[in-house]
Write a protein that holds these residues in place. Structure first.
Motif, PDB file in Angstrom:
ATOM      1  N   LEU A 149       1.201   7.159   7.727  1.00  0.00           N
ATOM      2  CA  LEU A 149       0.261   8.176   7.252  1.00  0.00           C
ATOM      3  C   LEU A 149      -0.053   7.983   5.772  1.00  0.00           C
ATOM      4  CD1 LEU A 149       1.658  11.314   9.095  1.00  0.00           C
ATOM      5  CD2 LEU A 149      -0.530  10.199   9.502  1.00  0.00           C
ATOM      6  N   LEU A 150       0.968   7.648   4.987  1.00  0.00           N
ATOM      7  CA  LEU A 150       0.739   7.390   3.561  1.00  0.00           C
ATOM      8  C   LEU A 150      -0.206   6.208   3.374  1.00  0.00           C
ATOM      9  CD1 LEU A 150       4.239   7.833   1.880  1.00  0.00           C
ATOM     10  CD2 LEU A 150       2.214   9.242   1.531  1.00  0.00           C
ATOM     11  N   VAL A 151       0.074   5.130   4.105  1.00  0.00           N
ATOM     12  CA  VAL A 151      -0.761   3.928   3.982  1.00  0.00           C
ATOM     13  C   VAL A 151      -2.194   4.236   4.399  1.00  0.00           C
ATOM     14  CG1 VAL A 151      -1.157   1.633   4.960  1.00  0.00           C
ATOM     15  CG2 VAL A 151       1.138   2.297   4.251  1.00  0.00           C
ATOM     16  N   ASN A 152      -2.357   4.948   5.531  1.00  0.00           N
ATOM     17  CA  ASN A 152      -3.706   5.253   6.018  1.00  0.00           C
ATOM     18  C   ASN A 152      -4.451   6.184   5.067  1.00  0.00           C
ATOM     19  OD1 ASN A 152      -3.411   3.680   8.305  1.00  0.00           O
ATOM     20  ND2 ASN A 152      -2.628   5.350   9.558  1.00  0.00           N
ATOM     21  N   LEU A 184       0.826  -1.201   0.000  1.00  0.00           N
ATOM     22  CA  LEU A 184       0.000   0.000   0.000  1.00  0.00           C
ATOM     23  C   LEU A 184       0.866   1.260   0.000  1.00  0.00           C
ATOM     24  CD1 LEU A 184      -2.859  -0.929   2.503  1.00  0.00           C
ATOM     25  CD2 LEU A 184      -3.100  -0.476   0.063  1.00  0.00           C
ATOM     26  N   LYS A 185       1.981   1.226   0.736  1.00  0.00           N
ATOM     27  CA  LYS A 185       2.881   2.383   0.766  1.00  0.00           C
ATOM     28  C   LYS A 185       3.464   2.642  -0.619  1.00  0.00           C
ATOM     29  CE  LYS A 185       7.086   2.362   1.194  1.00  0.00           C
ATOM     30  NZ  LYS A 185       8.494   2.083   1.457  1.00  0.00           N
ATOM     31  N   GLN A 186       3.915   1.564  -1.285  1.00  0.00           N
ATOM     32  CA  GLN A 186       4.494   1.715  -2.620  1.00  0.00           C
ATOM     33  C   GLN A 186       3.460   2.259  -3.603  1.00  0.00           C
ATOM     34  OE1 GLN A 186       6.241  -2.035  -3.793  1.00  0.00           O
ATOM     35  NE2 GLN A 186       7.611  -2.098  -2.016  1.00  0.00           N
ATOM     36  N   ALA A 187       2.235   1.751  -3.499  1.00  0.00           N
ATOM     37  CA  ALA A 187       1.176   2.232  -4.395  1.00  0.00           C
ATOM     38  C   ALA A 187       0.880   3.703  -4.142  1.00  0.00           C
ATOM     39  CB  ALA A 187      -0.084   1.395  -4.199  1.00  0.00           C
ATOM     40  N   ALA A 188       0.919   4.119  -2.869  1.00  0.00           N
ATOM     41  CA  ALA A 188       0.680   5.524  -2.533  1.00  0.00           C
ATOM     42  C   ALA A 188       1.779   6.402  -3.115  1.00  0.00           C
ATOM     43  CB  ALA A 188       0.599   5.694  -1.017  1.00  0.00           C
ATOM     44  N   GLU A 189       3.035   5.974  -2.971  1.00  0.00           N
ATOM     45  CA  GLU A 189       4.153   6.751  -3.509  1.00  0.00           C
ATOM     46  C   GLU A 189       4.110   6.806  -5.028  1.00  0.00           C
ATOM     47  OE1 GLU A 189       7.430   5.956   0.058  1.00  0.00           O
ATOM     48  OE2 GLU A 189       7.388   4.658  -1.712  1.00  0.00           O
ATOM     49  N   ASP A 190       3.763   5.679  -5.653  1.00  0.00           N
ATOM     50  CA  ASP A 190       3.643   5.664  -7.122  1.00  0.00           C
ATOM     51  C   ASP A 190       2.553   6.619  -7.585  1.00  0.00           C
ATOM     52  OD1 ASP A 190       5.642   3.810  -7.191  1.00  0.00           O
ATOM     53  OD2 ASP A 190       4.321   2.078  -7.447  1.00  0.00           O
ATOM     54  N   GLY A 191       1.548   6.828  -6.736  1.00  0.00           N
ATOM     55  CA  GLY A 191       0.457   7.731  -7.088  1.00  0.00           C
ATOM     56  C   GLY A 191       0.759   9.188  -6.778  1.00  0.00           C
ATOM     57  N   GLY A 192       1.986   9.467  -6.308  1.00  0.00           N
ATOM     58  CA  GLY A 192       2.379  10.845  -6.046  1.00  0.00           C
ATOM     59  C   GLY A 192       1.988  11.363  -4.678  1.00  0.00           C
ATOM     60  N   MET A 193       1.551  10.493  -3.770  1.00  0.00           N
ATOM     61  CA  MET A 193       1.171  10.952  -2.439  1.00  0.00           C
ATOM     62  C   MET A 193       2.426  11.217  -1.600  1.00  0.00           C
ATOM     63  SD  MET A 193      -2.028   8.410  -1.602  1.00  0.00           S
ATOM     64  CE  MET A 193      -2.464   9.311  -0.125  1.00  0.00           C
ATOM     65  N   ALA A 194       2.353  12.204  -0.707  1.00  0.00           N
ATOM     66  CA  ALA A 194       3.488  12.563   0.139  1.00  0.00           C
ATOM     67  C   ALA A 194       2.991  13.264   1.393  1.00  0.00           C
ATOM     68  CB  ALA A 194       4.467  13.455  -0.613  1.00  0.00           C
ATOM     69  N   ILE A 195       3.830  13.291   2.428  1.00  0.00           N
ATOM     70  CA  ILE A 195       3.544  13.982   3.682  1.00  0.00           C
ATOM     71  C   ILE A 195       4.667  14.979   3.921  1.00  0.00           C
ATOM     72  CG2 ILE A 195       3.040  13.737   6.139  1.00  0.00           C
ATOM     73  CD1 ILE A 195       1.079  12.228   4.459  1.00  0.00           C
ATOM     74  N   SER A 196       4.340  16.225   4.225  1.00  0.00           N
ATOM     75  CA  SER A 196       5.367  17.240   4.419  1.00  0.00           C
ATOM     76  C   SER A 196       6.038  17.080   5.779  1.00  0.00           C
ATOM     77  CB  SER A 196       4.751  18.637   4.323  1.00  0.00           C
ATOM     78  OG  SER A 196       3.948  18.905   5.467  1.00  0.00           O
ATOM     79  N   ALA A 215     -10.196  -4.499   0.086  1.00  0.00           N
ATOM     80  CA  ALA A 215      -9.691  -5.877   0.160  1.00  0.00           C
ATOM     81  C   ALA A 215      -9.361  -6.408  -1.232  1.00  0.00           C
ATOM     82  CB  ALA A 215     -10.723  -6.769   0.846  1.00  0.00           C
ATOM     83  N   THR A 216     -10.207  -6.093  -2.209  1.00  0.00           N
ATOM     84  CA  THR A 216      -9.955  -6.522  -3.591  1.00  0.00           C
ATOM     85  C   THR A 216      -8.697  -5.849  -4.137  1.00  0.00           C
ATOM     86  OG1 THR A 216     -12.328  -6.812  -3.955  1.00  0.00           O
ATOM     87  CG2 THR A 216     -10.937  -6.631  -5.913  1.00  0.00           C
ATOM     88  N   HIS A 225      -3.928   6.484   1.848  1.00  0.00           N
ATOM     89  CA  HIS A 225      -4.231   5.731   0.619  1.00  0.00           C
ATOM     90  C   HIS A 225      -5.415   4.798   0.840  1.00  0.00           C
ATOM     91  CE1 HIS A 225      -3.573   4.227  -3.309  1.00  0.00           C
ATOM     92  NE2 HIS A 225      -2.997   3.091  -2.966  1.00  0.00           N
ATOM     93  N   ALA A 226      -5.372   4.066   1.965  1.00  0.00           N
ATOM     94  CA  ALA A 226      -6.466   3.129   2.255  1.00  0.00           C
ATOM     95  C   ALA A 226      -7.772   3.878   2.501  1.00  0.00           C
ATOM     96  CB  ALA A 226      -6.100   2.272   3.474  1.00  0.00           C
ATOM     97  N   SER A 227      -7.693   4.995   3.239  1.00  0.00           N
ATOM     98  CA  SER A 227      -8.911   5.770   3.520  1.00  0.00           C
ATOM     99  C   SER A 227      -9.501   6.344   2.247  1.00  0.00           C
ATOM    100  CB  SER A 227      -8.595   6.904   4.504  1.00  0.00           C
ATOM    101  OG  SER A 227      -8.159   6.383   5.729  1.00  0.00           O
TER     102      SER A 227
END
Length: 624
Positions: A158-161, A99-111, A609-610, A163-165
């Motif tokens: 935070l990235l994982v949460n 999930l973390k890798q998918a979030a980073e690939d999607g350009g998500m970040a925390i300052s 889950a899917t 992304h999942a949220s």
């Protein structure tokens, strides 16, 4: 000092100081140069990213701690073993990494600013409501983190949460979804059924001794007596020692008199105030309050009309009692100088200008001897027991080491040796269910070598030593002991054959077009009919209801015939005739919206889950 700092941490100064506190966080990463590398030793690799053994060990430790907090000493030993926890914890870490890798690939970040603010505002890192860098670093070291590694984990969480949220919250439910769900969940079914009773068939069955012996010989694994042990043990408890201590009444009386002599009466002052906050028009309001007080107006009425403290203005300005530490120092000083009913002049604090009224004074009194006696007796007994506890605890390891019997050791220490009844690996009563005790009881040294255990610390003031008394290996119970049980099993097997044959005969006739009512009457059985039953119908056997709702929908002119053996031994033959889809009840817009939101949450969870499953299937994962 910290209290003063907190009291003054307001307005522009607060922003300035918090800004200064953020700066050092950029420097904390230097600690990682001097501490152990957390990436050493791989537990797994996910798309080229390593999950270290140290990460896995830390996660297992945290999971174990959570289980112990939840179950306490009753937590099953096998549930909290590292071997048991490692696989599911590793799976969770791998899912998190995906999930973390998918979030980073999607350009998500925390300052960094957001991370620093989160850390500063974490209550566990604060002292007296203010972030404490020393406490922060100490707690991290205790958890096996450096500030740099902790910030890295926090960012990832935070990235994982997020992304999942985001995935979860993106789901929505239409009115069509609600209708489809309702059609299934509120569905009704109509059916006929007849019960073939176990007891009637059992009366036709006889079981011979030879049949019992044959079944026993062929199924001995069903009749095993588990491994059992009995132990003798010495229990040393500060509470028990204190309960046995006799306290001299004269000593109790002397202690009471000493406490009365040292008693400092606590003074509680009950206060009310009128607060005028700083700002435009404040001086005019202060003058108005002063004029009305001078004119003899009621303090409560003035507070209600003019006080800026909305929390107390409607109650006459009442702010409760203080022992001299509840309010700012200038407030407390002015209050202490007042007589009951007197009102102060203007008093300045950071909150603004106060007019303070002393409502009442309460002065504490020392307790009577009767009120204090039991507490003093308990205190003196415990104080005496503590020295005894330390002395015995110091001698206990030597007294029990390599001893043939714990009785001699117990006698020499003035303690009692206890003997347990037989119990298995799941534990016995009381402290014999404690995981630490069980681990020692079934250790090689105690179980096979016959040695006494080391001193087992149940708590800071409670220890125990155990030694094997009896050990019975797992064994097959003798036939005499289980004969009735075997006979019942053989009887049930024979009855099952009889009832299944009867059920199959009825089903064959139903499939040929016979009516269930007529067949039941021929057999002298009562038949039942249920119209429009729901999934949660409390008047129908749960097994039967679940079975009938799993059957396919019958055709208009062709019922679905079925049979089902129940747990109580009965067999039911049923005929499903009608299935009606459920419909939405009449609801207002608010109820409909709430239902859609609940369904959206469920759909969001399924979609997440899917998504997680898809990430796993496409990932390159290697476990070491």
């Amino acid at each position: 000092m910290l209290q003063t700092f907190r009291d003054n941490l307001k307005g522009t100064m607060a922003v300035f100081i918090v800004g200064l506190m953020i700066v050092p966080f950029a420097l904390f990463g230097i600690d990682s140069l001097f501490l152990q590398d957390t990436s050493a030793g791989k537990a797994a690799e996910v798309n080229g990213e390593a999950i270290s053994e140290m990460e896995l060990t830390r996660a297992v430790r945290i999971q174990k701690q959570q289980l112990l907090e939840r179950f306490g000493e009753q937590a099953p030993a096998d549930l909290i073993s590292d071997e048991q926890l490692r696989p599911p914890v590793l799976t969770r870490l791998m899912n998190r990494e995906l999930l973390k890798q998918a979030a980073e690939d999607g350009g998500m970040a925390i300052s960094d600013a957001d991370i620093n603010q989160i850390i500063i505002n974490t209550p566990q890192f604060q002292q007296d409501g203010v972030f404490n860098a020393e406490l922060y670093t100490l707690l991290l070291r205790n958890m096996g983190y450096t500030p740099a590694s902790y910030k890295k984990v926090l960012v990832e969480d935070l990235l994982v949460n997020q992304h999942a949220s985001g995935l979860n919250a993106s789901a929505f439910a239409t009115e069509g979804d609600l209708k489809a769900l309702t059609a299934i969940t509120q569905q009704t079914r109509s059916f006929y059924y007849v019960t073939l009773p176990y007891e009637t068939a059992a009366q036709q069955v006889t079981v011979s001794d030879d049949e019992i012996s044959a079944y026993y010989d062929d199924h001995q694994a069903q009749f095993m007596r588990p491994e059992q042990v009995s132990v003798e043990y010495i229990e040393l408890s500060l509470d028990n020692l204190a309960a046995q201590k006799d306290v001299d009444p004269e000593v109790v009386k002397a202690q009471y008199e000493q406490e009365v002599a040292n008693f400092e009466a606590s003074i509680q002052r009950h206060a009310a105030h009128i607060l005028i906050e700083s700002g435009d028009g404040a001086e005019a309001k202060i003058a108005t309050v002063a004029e009305r007080l001078k004119a003899g107006d009621d303090f409560s009425a003035i507070a209600k009309d003019l006080s800026d403290d909305i929390g107390s203005s409607n109650s006459g300005g009442d702010v409760g009692t203080t022992d001299g530490s509840s309010f700012p120092q200038s407030f407390e000083t002015a209050l202490a100088e007042l007589s009951v009913g007197e009102v102060s002049g203007p008093v300045e604090t950071d909150a603004g200008t106060h007019f303070i009224k002393l409502l009442a004074i309460e002065e504490g009194q020392p307790p009577t001897f009767e009120e204090a006696r039991s507490g003093i007796e308990e205190h003196l007994a415990r104080a005496s027991a503590e020295s005894t506890f330390v002395e015995i605890l110091d001698e206990l390891p030597d007294a029990t080491y390599n001893t043939a019997s714990l009785k001699d050791a117990a006698d020499s220490l003035g303690l009692e040796v206890k003997t347990s009844k037989l119990f298995g690996r799941r534990g016995g009563p009381g402290l014999l269910s404690n995981n630490q005790v069980l681990a020692e009881v079934f250790s090689d040294d105690v179980l096979h070598e016959g040695l006494a255990s080391p001193v087992i610390e149940i708590s800071d003031n409670h220890v125990v030593v155990v030694k094997l008394k009896e050990h019975h290996e797992a064994e097959v119970k003798p036939l005499d002991e289980v004969q009735d049980e075997v006979k019942d099993i053989v009887t049930r097997d024979k009855v099952a054959v009889i009832l299944n044959d009867q059920a199959n005969e009825l089903l064959a006739k139903l499939n040929q077009g016979s009516q269930l009512e007529a067949l039941a009457s021929d057999l002298g059985l009562d038949w039942q009919v249920k119209a429009d039953a729901r999934r949660n119908d409390q008047n129908i056997d749960r097994e039967l209801l679940a079975h009938l709702f799993n059957l396919p929908k019958p055709q208009p002119s062709d019922a679905v015939n079925t049979s089902l053996p129940l747990q109580n031994g009965d067999v039911v033959v049923a005929q499903l005739t009608v299935v009606k889809p459920g419909t939405l009840p009449d609801m207002d817009q608010a109820q409909l919206l709430a239902l859609k939101q609940r369904l959206s949450q469920e759909l969001g969870g399924q979609e997440l889950a899917t998504y997680q499953k898809a990430l796993n299937e496409s990932a390159d994962i290697e476990i070491y």
